[in-house]
Write an enzyme that holds these catalytic residues in place. Structure first.
Site, PDB file in Angstrom:
ATOM      1  CG  HIS A 104      47.764  37.833  41.614  1.00 30.22           C
ATOM      2  ND1 HIS A 104      49.199  37.281  41.576  1.00 30.22           N
ATOM      3  CD2 HIS A 104      47.761  38.843  40.850  1.00 30.22           C
ATOM      4  CE1 HIS A 104      49.636  38.105  40.793  1.00 30.22           C
ATOM      5  NE2 HIS A 104      48.903  39.033  40.364  1.00 30.22           N
ATOM      6  CD  GLU A 116      48.423  41.672  42.177  1.00 26.84           C
ATOM      7  OE1 GLU A 116      47.624  42.254  41.597  1.00 26.84           O
ATOM      8  OE2 GLU A 116      49.791  41.791  41.956  1.00 26.84           O
TER       9      GLU A 116
HETATM   10 ZN   LIG Z   1      48.672  40.385  36.801  1.00 29.00          ZN
END
Ligand SMILES: [Zn+2]
Ligand SMILES: *[C@@H]1O[C@H](CO)[C@@H](O)[C@H](O)[C@H]1NC(C)=O
Ligand SMILES: *[C@@H]1O[C@H](CO)[C@@H](O)[C@H](O)[C@H]1NC(C)=O
Ligand SMILES: *[C@@H]1O[C@H](CO)[C@@H](O)[C@H](O)[C@H]1NC(C)=O
Ligand SMILES: *[C@@H]1O[C@H](CO)[C@@H](O)[C@H](O)[C@H]1NC(C)=O
Ligand SMILES: *[C@@H]1O[C@H](CO)[C@@H](O)[C@H](O)[C@H]1NC(C)=O
Ligand SMILES: *[C@@H]1O[C@H](CO)[C@@H](O)[C@H](O)[C@H]1NC(C)=O
Length: 506
Positions: free
Chosen positions: A380, A355
């Site tokens: 992510h 991320e």
């Molecule tokens: Zn999260």
């Protein structure tokens, strides 16, 4: 000289053109049949590209295609905008309204204290008796429920009973709005001005979290909050949840507290109650999380605790993860000893990783490290296309990415959703699910807004009903449920899917 050399070629080209126009000889135009075959091949490679749709599904698909063409032609095409500005446009979109009704399967990446819209917190929770509030030096707020005046908090004004504060106010709406503004990142102002950088938006994110804390960790609220959260996902046609939860100390009005086992047990009980009340909801499991800001000693203790909880609550506890901003916290490799387990100990990992847009840093290695620790999924994985080896491993082992488009946009990794890195991954059927991370923080709700951004935004015109169907099925396939449970959940989902399709074709 150059002119003279070129002249014969020009003459030849003219002759060729003439012959072509009069049908004299064939030019080497690419074979249209071959072209058609390549286009088909590419389409078959995308998420859902291998699914065979039935008659009703095909009719719904062509309906969707027309709707999407119209949507893309809009001058104010919502996926090009910040979600805060796009939300009211999305709400009136016919595709969005269809996506709301669509059975979306499970939400596999959602955090414990951002499930319920903040209006409920303000209108319901802050109106309960014995709710104290103070205002910090940084103009954020803190809450606590207490039977007597609580001890003062450092860097915060003296505690005031909200009931008394409201009684003195001429206009309560203003107060309620300012409380609401403190509990979410969503704003009607220009988001680019309010949140000019990742640092600013993450700082506000953390303040918001602290503001929520005293409300949601109060035992009676904790139970209602979770039930209400399940309700909001259920209303959005989500049938299963894997919740990342900090399992914090939960307190009572007299100041006494409960431990993590109590909290996990409470999650289990409320989930049972909710499924009894809503038989077409499949259930929920918990991924225990800890903030990545802790030190190695603390991490070792937390991992031990996680192993024990997983052993005592195997049904409800799916595994373990670290939370908090990756760019600021410690990388996974820093915790390698704490995260290493003896061979006979089972603790599945569901690591947030990638991320980030800090390519090449230690933090950027989290993706590969998560895979080396045999993570079950990747939270992510925004940076995955920049890691060809990690990408290969993720694909081969079926380690799915939990793609949360609105979260990535609000936290400033991507502006225009059409440029989201998952676009390319979806075109090659990389294992993935769509989720919403912290919907209440972002002014979203359930999963439909994120499905909209995925389907209409980075899905382009190419993604179709097959894509949506595959994404919903992926959320069961890549869940932590056992194969038998998955079979049951899939059957439940399939019934609702068929109903959805037949209700929406005419
Ligand atoms: Zn999260
Ligand atoms: C607050 O929520 C609880 C639990 O959902 C509900 O029982 C109660 O009626 C609500 N109260 C108000 C004032 O909305
Ligand atoms: C209170 O303030 C809000 C927003 O500022 C306004 O819309 C509303 O009309 C006010 N209510 C009263 C009773 O004055
Ligand atoms: C948070 O609450 C404080 C105190 O009421 C207020 O001054 C501030 O404007 C609020 N912040 C937001 C973002 O609404
Ligand atoms: C680790 O953090 C804990 C809790 O904040 C603290 O009590 C402890 O002293 C720290 N240990 C080290 C070695 O820094
Ligand atoms: C990950 O799984 C592989 C294959 O099952 C195993 O050899 C390896 O030891 C595991 N790694 C860790 C860190 O658990
Ligand atoms: C990825 O895997 C494919 C086939 O399994 C292989 O041909 C390719 O070289 C791999 N690429 C990388 C970067 O590991």
């Amino acid at each position: 000289m150059a002119d003279q050399l070129q002249r014969p070629y020009a003459a030849a080209a003219c002759l060729l053109l003439l012959q072509y126009l009069t049908g004299g000889i064939s030019m080497s135009i690419p074979d249209p049949k071959y072209r058609e075959a390549l286009i088909k091949l590419e389409t078959s490679m995308q998420t859902g590209g291998q699914l065979v749709l039935n008659d009703a599904e095909r009719r719904l698909d062509s309906l969707l295609f027309t709707m999407k063409q119209k949507e893309i032609a809009r001058p104010d095409f919502p996926p090009t905008m910040h979600f805060f500005k796009a939300r009211h446009l999305i709400r009136t979109s016919p595709i969005f309204n269809l996506l709301k009704k669509m059975p979306k399967g499970g939400a596999l990446h959602v955090h414990d204290f951002s499930m319920v819209d903040v209006e409920w917190l303000v209108k319901n929770v802050t109106y309960r008796p014995q709710c104290f509030m103070c205002v910090t030096d940084k103009q954020s707020i803190r809450f606590i429920f207490s039977s007597q005046l609580p001890k003062p908090l450092p860097h915060c004004s003296p505690w005031t009973l909200l009931e008394n504060l409201r009684a003195k106010m001429i206009n309560i709406t203003d107060l309620d709005n300012s409380i609401m503004g403190n509990l979410t990142l969503f704003t009607d102002e220009d988001p680019e001005t309010v949140y000019p950088s990742q640092d600013v938006v993450w700082d506000r994110f953390e303040q918001t979290f602290l503001a929520l804390w005293g409300l949601v960790t109060y035992a009676p609220v904790f139970r209602d909050y979770y039930y209400q959260g399940l309700t909001q996902f259920y209303m959005d046609n989500v049938m299963y949840l894997e919740l990342r939860a900090l399992l914090p100390e939960i307190y009572e009005l007299d100041g006494s507290t409960h431990d993590a086992a109590w909290t996990l047990k409470t999650y289990q009980e409320i989930t049972r109650q909710f499924t009894a009340d809503h038989p077409d909801f499949y259930g929920a499991r918990i991924i225990f999380t800890v903030h990545r800001g802790v030190n190695i000693t603390t991490m070792k203790g937390v991992v031990e605790k996680a192993v024990k909880l997983r052993r005592d609550f195997t049904d409800v506890m799916a595994g373990f993860d670290l939370v908090g901003r990756e760019d600021r916290g410690r990388p996974l490799w820093y915790f390698r000893e704490a995260l290493s387990l003896p061979k006979n100990v089972i603790l599945p990992f569901f690591f947030h990783a990638g991320e980030t847009d800090l390519e090449g840093t230690e933090v950027d290695q989290n993706l590969l490290d998560a895979l080396l620790f045999n993570t079950s999924r990747i939270g992510h994985g925004f940076a995955l296309p920049r890691h060809p080896v990690a990408k290969n491993i993720s694909r081969k082992r079926g380690v799915a990415l939990e793609v949360c488009p609105i979260s990535n946009q609000v936290l400033k990794l991507v502006n225009d959703m059409r440029n989201h890195p998952a676009a390319a991954l979806m075109l090659e059927n990389h294992p993935m699910v769509i989720s919403s991370d912290d919907p209440a923080m972002f002014g979203a709700c359930g999963l439909s807004y994120d499905f909209y951004e995925a389907f209409v935004g980075f899905g382009g015109l190419r993604s179709n009903l097959g894509t949506l169907k595959q994404l919903a099925m992926n959320s069961i396939k890549y869940s932590s449920l056992t194969p038998e449970q998955q079979k049951k959940a899939l059957a439940l989902w399939q019934r609702r899917w068929d109903e959805f399709v037949s209700n929406n074709v005419f």
